[in-house]
Scaffold this motif. Structure first.
Motif, short mmCIF file in Angstrom:
data_model
loop_
_atom_site.label_atom_id
_atom_site.label_comp_id
_atom_site.label_asym_id
_atom_site.label_seq_id
_atom_site.Cartn_x
_atom_site.Cartn_y
_atom_site.Cartn_z
N LEU A 1 0.85 -1.18 0.00
CA LEU A 1 0.00 0.00 0.00
C LEU A 1 0.89 1.23 0.00
O LEU A 1 1.77 1.37 0.85
CB LEU A 1 -0.90 0.01 1.24
CG LEU A 1 -1.73 1.29 1.47
CD1 LEU A 1 -2.74 1.48 0.35
CD2 LEU A 1 -2.42 1.24 2.83
N LEU A 2 0.65 2.12 -0.95
CA LEU A 2 1.39 3.38 -1.04
C LEU A 2 0.42 4.52 -0.71
O LEU A 2 -0.52 4.78 -1.45
CB LEU A 2 1.95 3.57 -2.44
CG LEU A 2 2.78 2.41 -3.02
CD1 LEU A 2 3.13 2.67 -4.48
CD2 LEU A 2 4.04 2.20 -2.20
N VAL A 3 0.64 5.16 0.43
CA VAL A 3 -0.20 6.28 0.85
C VAL A 3 0.66 7.54 0.81
O VAL A 3 1.74 7.58 1.41
CB VAL A 3 -0.76 6.07 2.27
CG1 VAL A 3 -1.86 7.09 2.56
CG2 VAL A 3 -1.30 4.66 2.45
N HIS A 4 0.16 8.57 0.13
CA HIS A 4 1.00 9.75 -0.08
C HIS A 4 0.17 11.02 0.05
O HIS A 4 -1.02 11.05 -0.31
CB HIS A 4 1.61 9.71 -1.49
CG HIS A 4 3.00 10.24 -1.56
ND1 HIS A 4 4.12 9.47 -1.33
CD2 HIS A 4 3.48 11.48 -1.83
CE1 HIS A 4 5.21 10.19 -1.47
NE2 HIS A 4 4.85 11.42 -1.76
N GLY A 5 0.80 12.07 0.57
CA GLY A 5 0.15 13.37 0.66
C GLY A 5 0.23 14.11 -0.67
O GLY A 5 1.30 14.23 -1.27
N TYR A 6 -0.90 14.60 -1.12
CA TYR A 6 -0.95 15.31 -2.40
C TYR A 6 -0.06 16.55 -2.40
O TYR A 6 0.55 16.89 -3.41
CB TYR A 6 -2.40 15.73 -2.70
CG TYR A 6 -2.56 16.51 -3.98
CD1 TYR A 6 -2.58 15.86 -5.21
CD2 TYR A 6 -2.69 17.89 -3.96
CE1 TYR A 6 -2.73 16.57 -6.39
CE2 TYR A 6 -2.84 18.61 -5.13
CZ TYR A 6 -2.86 17.94 -6.34
OH TYR A 6 -3.00 18.66 -7.52
N HIS A 7 0.07 17.19 -1.24
CA HIS A 7 0.83 18.44 -1.13
C HIS A 7 2.27 18.21 -0.68
O HIS A 7 2.94 19.17 -0.27
CB HIS A 7 0.13 19.40 -0.16
CG HIS A 7 -1.27 19.72 -0.53
ND1 HIS A 7 -1.60 20.58 -1.56
CD2 HIS A 7 -2.45 19.25 -0.02
CE1 HIS A 7 -2.92 20.66 -1.66
NE2 HIS A 7 -3.45 19.87 -0.75
N ASP A 8 2.75 16.98 -0.76
CA ASP A 8 4.11 16.67 -0.33
C ASP A 8 5.12 17.29 -1.30
O ASP A 8 5.18 16.91 -2.47
CB ASP A 8 4.30 15.15 -0.28
CG ASP A 8 5.61 14.73 0.36
OD1 ASP A 8 6.51 15.58 0.51
OD2 ASP A 8 5.75 13.54 0.69
N ILE A 9 5.90 18.25 -0.82
CA ILE A 9 6.94 18.84 -1.67
C ILE A 9 8.32 18.31 -1.29
O ILE A 9 9.29 18.58 -1.99
CB ILE A 9 6.93 20.38 -1.61
CG1 ILE A 9 7.17 20.89 -0.18
CG2 ILE A 9 5.63 20.93 -2.17
CD1 ILE A 9 7.30 22.40 -0.08
N GLN A 10 8.41 17.56 -0.20
CA GLN A 10 9.68 16.92 0.16
C GLN A 10 9.94 15.75 -0.78
O GLN A 10 11.02 15.63 -1.37
CB GLN A 10 9.63 16.42 1.60
CG GLN A 10 9.36 17.49 2.65
CD GLN A 10 10.57 18.35 2.92
OE1 GLN A 10 11.03 19.06 2.05
NE2 GLN A 10 11.07 18.29 4.13
N LEU A 11 8.97 14.85 -0.89
CA LEU A 11 9.03 13.70 -1.79
C LEU A 11 7.76 13.76 -2.63
O LEU A 11 6.74 13.17 -2.27
CB LEU A 11 9.12 12.40 -1.00
CG LEU A 11 10.26 12.27 0.01
CD1 LEU A 11 10.20 10.94 0.74
CD2 LEU A 11 11.62 12.44 -0.67
N PRO A 12 7.78 14.47 -3.75
CA PRO A 12 6.56 14.75 -4.51
C PRO A 12 5.79 13.50 -4.94
O PRO A 12 6.37 12.45 -5.21
CB PRO A 12 7.08 15.52 -5.73
CG PRO A 12 8.37 16.13 -5.25
CD PRO A 12 8.96 15.12 -4.33
#
Length: 259
Positions: A203-214
């Protein structure tokens, strides 16, 4: 809070929940300059019905020791704790650098990984030339400013400033040698060409606004995974504390599904 001596370091960890609970243990691995309390919401949710383990990586939180020079070495520490606790198969849940550690575990010990969850993490840190120069220059500024800048930009716009300041203070307490060594370890981590070997459901969960690891870098990684489920959340890089309930729900659904 128990501690385990591992290669010159005293690693703090928590081991909670029933030993005969639902499924294999969940093992929570925090990110760079953070600590095991990033997972408070998830620990509270799962501990009533399954075994849950988390640790402070060496030099972070309440763990002692100098920094590791590679993600693979950090993975060795995690395995040492699990071996001590007599945990064979498990589900690693890693945030950011912790997700890199989870991937290293999945590649080196696939027989021990039942499923895997990567939160705001990638398999290769990629920069444009301009951003690469900016990142290199940032390591030359005063240490506290370097940490504060990175933590500040990890949160999505609108996250309470007073809470961000608390995370900055906690991260700044991490020894400089640990911060910079782990920072280099992350930048040198590159398994993008190998993630196709990871056959375990992920499962890959990611923040849409992540600018550290886009998020675009995560999606590039997701294409290489043979069995991956992607969930994008309205958050920044610090998803475990920005949207804890949403992350917990996604994790609960994934680890309890039969597919």
């Amino acid at each position: 809070m128990p501690q385990l001596a591992v290669d010159g370091a005293a690693l703090a960890y928590d081991d909670e929940g029933p030993r005969d609970g639902d499924g294999v243990p969940l093992v929570f691995i925090h990110g760079w300059t953070a600590n095991r309390h990033r997972w408070d919401h998830q620990m509270e949710h799962f501990a009533s019905r399954r075994r849950v383990i988390r640790l402070d990586l060496r030099g972070h939180g309440e763990s002692e020791g100098s920094g590791r020079r590679s993600v693979d070495e950090l993975a060795v520490d995690v395995l040492a704790v699990l071996d001590h606790l007599e945990v064979n198969r498990f589900i690693p849940v890693g945030h950011s650098m912790g997700g890199m550690i989870a991937q290293a575990l999945a590649l080196s010990h696939p027989e021990r990984i039942e499923r895997m969850v990567l939160v705001n993490s990638i398999s290769r840190m990629t920069y444009s030339r301009g951003r690469g120069m900016l990142m290199a220059a940032s390591t030359r500024v005063p240490f506290k400013l370097f940490v504060a800048t990175n933590i500040q930009r990890a949160f999505a716009p609108g996250y309470p400033r007073e809470e961000i300041r608390e995370y900055i203070r906690a991260s700044s307490a991490t020894p400089r040698e640990v911060v910079m060594t782990c920072y280099a370890a992350m930048r040198n981590f590159d398994v993008l060409d190998r993630v196709g070997e990871i056959r375990t459901p992920t499962l890959l969960v990611h923040g849409y606004h992540d600018i550290q690891l886009p998020v675009a870098q995560m999606l590039r990684m997701a294409k290489a995974y043979p069995d991956a489920l992607v969930r994008v959340v309205d958050a920044g890089h610090e998803l475990p504390v920005e949207k804890p309930a949403e992350l917990t729900a996604a994790l609960d659904s994934f680890v309890t599904s039969r597919a």
